[in-house]
Design a protein around this motif. Sequence first.
Motif, short mmCIF file in Angstrom:
data_model
loop_
_atom_site.label_atom_id
_atom_site.label_comp_id
_atom_site.label_asym_id
_atom_site.label_seq_id
_atom_site.Cartn_x
_atom_site.Cartn_y
_atom_site.Cartn_z
N ALA A 1 -61.55 -32.37 -8.17
CA ALA A 1 -60.60 -33.42 -7.26
C ALA A 1 -59.44 -32.78 -6.45
CB ALA A 1 -60.16 -34.62 -8.21
N MET A 2 -58.98 -31.63 -7.02
CA MET A 2 -57.98 -30.95 -6.16
C MET A 2 -58.42 -30.27 -4.78
SD MET A 2 -54.66 -30.52 -6.13
CE MET A 2 -54.07 -30.29 -7.72
N SER A 3 -59.76 -29.98 -5.13
CA SER A 3 -60.26 -29.32 -3.92
C SER A 3 -60.72 -30.09 -2.90
CB SER A 3 -61.24 -28.32 -4.32
OG SER A 3 -62.57 -29.13 -4.87
N LYS A 4 -60.99 -31.54 -3.56
CA LYS A 4 -61.45 -32.33 -2.43
C LYS A 4 -60.16 -33.00 -1.76
CE LYS A 4 -65.43 -34.25 -4.77
NZ LYS A 4 -66.11 -35.41 -5.41
N THR A 5 -59.18 -33.23 -2.25
CA THR A 5 -57.91 -34.04 -1.81
C THR A 5 -57.10 -33.10 -1.24
OG1 THR A 5 -57.13 -34.07 -4.20
CG2 THR A 5 -58.53 -36.01 -3.41
N VAL A 6 -57.15 -31.68 -1.59
CA VAL A 6 -55.91 -30.82 -1.05
C VAL A 6 -56.67 -29.88 -0.30
CG1 VAL A 6 -54.20 -29.12 -1.56
CG2 VAL A 6 -54.27 -31.43 -3.00
N GLY A 7 -57.43 -29.19 -0.78
CA GLY A 7 -58.24 -28.01 0.02
C GLY A 7 -59.07 -28.34 0.99
N LEU A 8 -59.86 -29.28 1.00
CA LEU A 8 -60.51 -29.57 1.99
C LEU A 8 -59.94 -30.25 3.37
CD1 LEU A 8 -63.64 -29.88 2.86
CD2 LEU A 8 -63.78 -32.06 1.67
N PRO A 9 -58.72 -31.13 3.23
CA PRO A 9 -58.07 -31.57 4.46
C PRO A 9 -57.07 -30.17 4.90
CG PRO A 9 -57.56 -33.08 2.47
CD PRO A 9 -58.37 -31.96 2.00
N VAL A 10 -56.79 -29.37 4.20
CA VAL A 10 -56.22 -28.16 4.71
C VAL A 10 -57.13 -27.43 5.57
CG1 VAL A 10 -54.92 -26.04 4.38
CG2 VAL A 10 -54.36 -28.12 2.83
N ALA A 11 -58.38 -27.17 4.91
CA ALA A 11 -59.22 -26.45 5.63
C ALA A 11 -59.78 -27.21 7.01
CB ALA A 11 -60.36 -26.16 4.60
N ILE A 12 -59.95 -28.51 7.00
CA ILE A 12 -60.36 -29.47 8.06
C ILE A 12 -59.21 -29.19 9.16
CG2 ILE A 12 -60.81 -31.54 8.97
CD1 ILE A 12 -62.29 -32.19 6.16
N ALA A 13 -57.82 -29.11 8.84
CA ALA A 13 -56.99 -29.16 9.83
C ALA A 13 -56.82 -27.85 10.52
CB ALA A 13 -55.52 -29.41 8.98
N THR A 14 -56.88 -26.89 9.49
CA THR A 14 -56.84 -25.30 9.95
C THR A 14 -58.12 -25.25 11.02
OG1 THR A 14 -56.19 -24.57 8.01
CG2 THR A 14 -57.06 -23.02 9.33
N LEU A 15 -59.15 -25.62 10.88
CA LEU A 15 -60.32 -25.50 12.03
C LEU A 15 -59.95 -26.34 13.39
CD1 LEU A 15 -63.48 -25.63 9.63
CD2 LEU A 15 -62.38 -23.69 10.99
N LYS A 16 -59.34 -27.45 12.88
CA LYS A 16 -59.06 -28.11 14.09
C LYS A 16 -58.14 -27.64 14.95
CE LYS A 16 -61.30 -32.35 12.58
NZ LYS A 16 -62.42 -32.23 13.41
N ILE A 17 -57.20 -27.00 14.32
CA ILE A 17 -56.06 -26.54 15.18
C ILE A 17 -56.50 -25.24 15.91
CG2 ILE A 17 -53.99 -24.94 14.89
CD1 ILE A 17 -53.06 -26.82 12.45
N LEU A 18 -57.54 -24.23 15.14
CA LEU A 18 -58.01 -23.06 15.96
C LEU A 18 -59.08 -23.67 17.00
CD1 LEU A 18 -58.73 -21.09 12.69
CD2 LEU A 18 -57.05 -20.76 14.46
N ASN A 19 -59.70 -24.63 16.83
CA ASN A 19 -60.60 -25.05 17.93
C ASN A 19 -59.78 -26.01 19.05
OD1 ASN A 19 -62.88 -24.05 16.52
ND2 ASN A 19 -63.04 -25.65 15.30
N GLY A 20 -58.65 -26.24 18.80
CA GLY A 20 -58.02 -26.85 20.10
C GLY A 20 -58.03 -28.45 20.00
N ILE A 21 -58.67 -28.84 18.91
CA ILE A 21 -58.55 -30.40 18.59
C ILE A 21 -57.01 -30.79 18.39
CG2 ILE A 21 -59.51 -32.26 17.54
CD1 ILE A 21 -62.05 -30.31 17.05
N ILE A 22 -56.39 -30.25 17.46
CA ILE A 22 -55.19 -30.71 17.10
C ILE A 22 -54.08 -29.78 17.86
CG2 ILE A 22 -53.27 -30.75 15.39
CD1 ILE A 22 -55.50 -31.54 13.25
N LYS A 23 -53.28 -30.24 18.82
CA LYS A 23 -52.54 -29.55 19.62
C LYS A 23 -51.26 -29.46 19.50
CE LYS A 23 -55.62 -30.22 23.60
NZ LYS A 23 -56.86 -29.47 23.43
N THR A 24 -50.77 -30.26 18.50
CA THR A 24 -49.14 -30.38 18.02
C THR A 24 -48.65 -29.14 17.67
OG1 THR A 24 -49.73 -32.79 17.42
CG2 THR A 24 -47.50 -31.95 16.68
N PRO A 25 -47.66 -28.65 18.29
CA PRO A 25 -47.19 -27.35 17.94
C PRO A 25 -46.35 -27.28 16.76
CG PRO A 25 -45.84 -28.10 19.71
CD PRO A 25 -46.86 -29.02 19.47
N GLY A 26 -46.32 -26.32 16.09
CA GLY A 26 -45.30 -25.84 14.88
C GLY A 26 -45.69 -26.69 13.71
#
Length: 78
Positions: A12-37
């Motif tokens: 449950a921890m990997s689903k609710t913590v690890g997965l959202p962090v991984a998704i956010a990281t990929l979206k930042i690297l791919n330029g989908i999330i552009k908010t700085p800092g």
Amino acid sequence: MVCIGDDQIYTAMSKTVGLPVAIATLKILNGIIKTPGVQIPITKEVYYPILKELEEYGVVFNEKDVDYLGYNPLNVSS
């Protein structure tokens, strides 16, 4: 919120913590999330794409209003 892990790897921890962090990281690297800092996920640009992708992994949030009956630990079932 209730989340039950699948096994010792897909917890449950990997689903609710690890997965959202991984998704956010990929979206930042791919330029989908552009908010700085460093951001807390309170803007729609940050949280909405993550929540949408989480649905693909079976993590869905269902919100409902219930009456508050006061704090009574004897009525809490576990």
